[in-house]
Scaffold this motif. Sequence first.
Motif, PDB file in Angstrom:
ATOM      1  N   PHE A   1      54.606 100.033  52.428  1.00  0.00           N
ATOM      2  CA  PHE A   1      53.454  99.997  53.227  1.00  0.00           C
ATOM      3  C   PHE A   1      53.192  98.690  53.803  1.00  0.00           C
ATOM      4  CE2 PHE A   1      52.835 103.166  50.212  1.00  0.00           C
ATOM      5  CZ  PHE A   1      52.413 104.205  51.029  1.00  0.00           C
ATOM      6  N   TYR A   2      52.476  98.470  54.657  1.00  0.00           N
ATOM      7  CA  TYR A   2      51.936  97.421  55.401  1.00  0.00           C
ATOM      8  C   TYR A   2      53.119  96.548  56.086  1.00  0.00           C
ATOM      9  CZ  TYR A   2      48.035  98.737  52.640  1.00  0.00           C
ATOM     10  OH  TYR A   2      46.955  99.318  52.212  1.00  0.00           O
ATOM     11  N   THR A   3      54.163  97.210  56.378  1.00  0.00           N
ATOM     12  CA  THR A   3      55.078  96.453  57.135  1.00  0.00           C
ATOM     13  C   THR A   3      54.860  96.395  58.775  1.00  0.00           C
ATOM     14  OG1 THR A   3      56.264  98.466  57.737  1.00  0.00           O
ATOM     15  CG2 THR A   3      56.943  97.427  55.590  1.00  0.00           C
TER      16      THR A   3
ATOM     17  N   PRO B   1      46.715 110.535  57.663  1.00  0.00           N
ATOM     18  CA  PRO B   1      47.681 110.660  56.968  1.00  0.00           C
ATOM     19  C   PRO B   1      48.640 109.296  56.580  1.00  0.00           C
ATOM     20  CG  PRO B   1      47.623 112.040  58.931  1.00  0.00           C
ATOM     21  CD  PRO B   1      46.461 111.132  58.695  1.00  0.00           C
ATOM     22  N   LYS B   2      48.474 108.231  57.297  1.00  0.00           N
ATOM     23  CA  LYS B   2      49.122 107.038  57.346  1.00  0.00           C
ATOM     24  C   LYS B   2      48.549 106.030  56.167  1.00  0.00           C
ATOM     25  CE  LYS B   2      50.796 107.121  62.080  1.00  0.00           C
ATOM     26  NZ  LYS B   2      50.468 108.213  62.590  1.00  0.00           N
TER      27      LYS B   2
ATOM     28  N   LEU C   1      52.057 101.277  64.196  1.00  0.00           N
ATOM     29  CA  LEU C   1      52.093 102.807  64.233  1.00  0.00           C
ATOM     30  C   LEU C   1      50.523 103.273  63.907  1.00  0.00           C
ATOM     31  CD1 LEU C   1      55.647 103.731  63.204  1.00  0.00           C
ATOM     32  CD2 LEU C   1      54.587 104.027  65.485  1.00  0.00           C
ATOM     33  N   VAL C   2      50.016 102.473  62.862  1.00  0.00           N
ATOM     34  CA  VAL C   2      48.553 102.540  62.596  1.00  0.00           C
ATOM     35  C   VAL C   2      47.724 102.184  63.603  1.00  0.00           C
ATOM     36  CG1 VAL C   2      46.808 102.402  61.018  1.00  0.00           C
ATOM     37  CG2 VAL C   2      48.946 102.826  59.914  1.00  0.00           C
ATOM     38  N   GLY C   3      48.026 101.092  64.285  1.00  0.00           N
ATOM     39  CA  GLY C   3      47.139 100.552  65.424  1.00  0.00           C
ATOM     40  C   GLY C   3      47.090 101.168  67.031  1.00  0.00           C
ATOM     41  N   VAL C   4      48.296 102.006  67.044  1.00  0.00           N
ATOM     42  CA  VAL C   4      48.263 102.687  68.167  1.00  0.00           C
ATOM     43  C   VAL C   4      47.195 103.871  68.556  1.00  0.00           C
ATOM     44  CG1 VAL C   4      49.694 103.939  69.945  1.00  0.00           C
ATOM     45  CG2 VAL C   4      50.712 102.167  68.804  1.00  0.00           C
TER      46      VAL C   4
END
Length: 191
Positions: A135-137, A178-179, A143-146
């Motif tokens: 996580f947190y790569t 889900p992320k 992909l979480v930010g988009v």
Amino acid sequence: MTTTHEPISVDGSLSPNSNTNNNNQHRRRSSSIISHVEPETFEEKIDQDSTPNLNANWVHSKGAWLVHIVIILLLKIFFDLIPGLSNEISWSLTNATYVIGSYIMFHLVKGTPFEFNSGAYDNLTMWEQLDEGDFYTPSKKFLVGVPIWLFLCSTHYSHYDLKLFIINLLICAVGVVPKIPIFDRLRITFF
């Protein structure tokens, strides 16, 4: 005084049909809509490490992040070309289309389309395959930010209309929740 006789197998252990709870036996409830995928065994981990995962490694290629922005821009242009759609609705449809598409791609489909890895990733979604599950790569942060950025854009361009705000917030939640690491390997199935 009555005694109950438990079925015993040849090796002396209780049979799987026994009514007692044996710690070595894990039965999955068929009526449960929420299940958790167990971590890989040592052998499965060796299979995963033996060959590169082409299904998930594309995220580190040049231009992979740019593809998401281009897809969003193309969706926005497409919805702007439909007569009768306001700018507010166009942004909301862009948000919904991107998030639903990325949800299907990253969280719904399991396995890989390639047969070179002998099924080592058959039980994992693409999100779980990315960066070997870390996580947190940078890729996962992007992909979480988009979806969050797309939510902010659609909220801004809908002039903070309350109905569209709630709709876009729910759509953003479908793309972001889900992320989150707490939902790692958690399967929710309704059908």
